[in-house]
Scaffold this active site. Structure first.
Site, PDB file in Angstrom:
ATOM      1  CE1 TYR A 196      -3.119  -3.102   0.414  1.00 47.92           C
ATOM      2  CE2 TYR A 196      -3.809  -2.032   2.360  1.00 47.92           C
ATOM      3  CZ  TYR A 196      -3.981  -3.118   1.312  1.00 47.92           C
ATOM      4  OH  TYR A 196      -4.996  -3.932   1.790  1.00 47.92           O
ATOM      5  CG  HIS A 250      -1.035  -8.366   0.294  1.00 54.19           C
ATOM      6  ND1 HIS A 250      -0.828  -7.155   0.228  1.00 54.19           N
ATOM      7  CD2 HIS A 250      -2.569  -8.549  -0.057  1.00 54.19           C
ATOM      8  CE1 HIS A 250      -1.863  -6.505   0.127  1.00 54.19           C
ATOM      9  NE2 HIS A 250      -2.894  -7.120  -0.423  1.00 54.19           N
TER      10      HIS A 250
END
Length: 269
Positions: free
Chosen positions: A41, A99
């Site tokens: 992110y 992830h």
């Protein structure tokens, strides 16, 4: 199902710079205590800044980050998590997830999971888990570390994509599920069923969808940059839909997947 994960949190996907600082700051002021971020992110430092400046005691917070695919190799995972902690200004995160599964299985899953367990043993993370894992990948993970070691599988899940086979399998194994993209990028907020239920209760469409997901047993991590939406979303855990209302939302499932990145996504169930 016992789970250490708070059922309601704040997501930070796609929020950058001052925008994510303001979102996290306002959320913490309003009472949010579960913050979800990820290495990819590019906002861990800003999330860490907002947490540090909030004055909220660390013991009250639950912070999740996710290890990116480039860091899944055994020798890379722990150093990458140490870097995440430095950015977040924390000694430990509460939850660390893989992830995405390693593309094309380039890094053996066992290597990554064992590295996660090593990070846990070192006190870098309190809990470990996975994200975007299919039934076959969950089976592999269970074979490596056992179902009890997997705190959650964070998956795209919303009224238009309910993945009943995956959900059923996870529940059979006692693996908790966290829903991301619960509002389907906002697509479900204009759905006729959702808007009708919102009108009948005097709720927002977002509150309806979040209440549905929570009552179905999923943790949710919606994001917002507007204080009024952050505040409204936070009420969702207190709202109750009837069984028939839940069933109407269940019936919206159409297998519509919104997150399916080329070269990254596994073969979905």
């Amino acid at each position: 199902m016992n789970t250490p994960i708070p059922s309601f949190g704040l997501g930070t996907f796609r929020l950058q710079g001052q925008v994510v600082i303001d979102s996290v700051r306002q959320a913490l002021e309003l009472g949010y205590r579960h913050i979800d971020t990820a290495q990819i992110y590019g906002n861990e430092a800003e999330v860490g800044q907002a947490i540090a400046e909030s004055g909220v005691p660390r013991r009250e917070l639950f912070v999740t980050t996710k290890v990116w695919t480039e860091h899944l190799a055994a020798e890379k995972l722990v150093p990458s998590l140490q870097e995440s902690l430095r950015k977040l200004r924390l000694d430990q995160v509460d939850l660390t997830l893989i992830h995405w599964p390693s593309p094309a299985g380039a890094v053996p899953l066992a290597d990554s999971l064992h590295a996660l367990q090593a990070a846990q043993a070192q006190g870098l993370t309190a809990h470990i888990g996975v994200s975007n894992f299919t039934i076959p990948l969950l089976r592999q993970a269970i074979d490596v570390v056992g179902a009890k070691a997997i705190a959650t599988n964070q998956i795209e899940l919303h009224p238009y994509l309910q993945s009943p086979k995956l959900v059923a399998f996870a529940r059979e194994q006692g693996i908790h599920l966290t829903s991301y993209m619960t509002l389907a990028y906002g697509k479900v907020l204009g759905d006729a069923v959702v808007t009708e239920l919102a009108r009948s209760h005097g709720w927002t469409p977002a509150q309806v969808v979040l209440a549905w997901a929570l009552q179905r047993g999923f943790a949710v991590i919606p994001s917002s940059t507007k204080r009024e939406n952050l505040q409204g979303n936070l009420l969702a855990p207190t709202l109750r839909l009837s069984d028939s209302e839940l069933a109407r939302i269940d019936a919206l499932d159409r297998g519509e997947r919104l997150v399916n990145p080329d070269g990254l996504a596994p073969v979905w169930d």
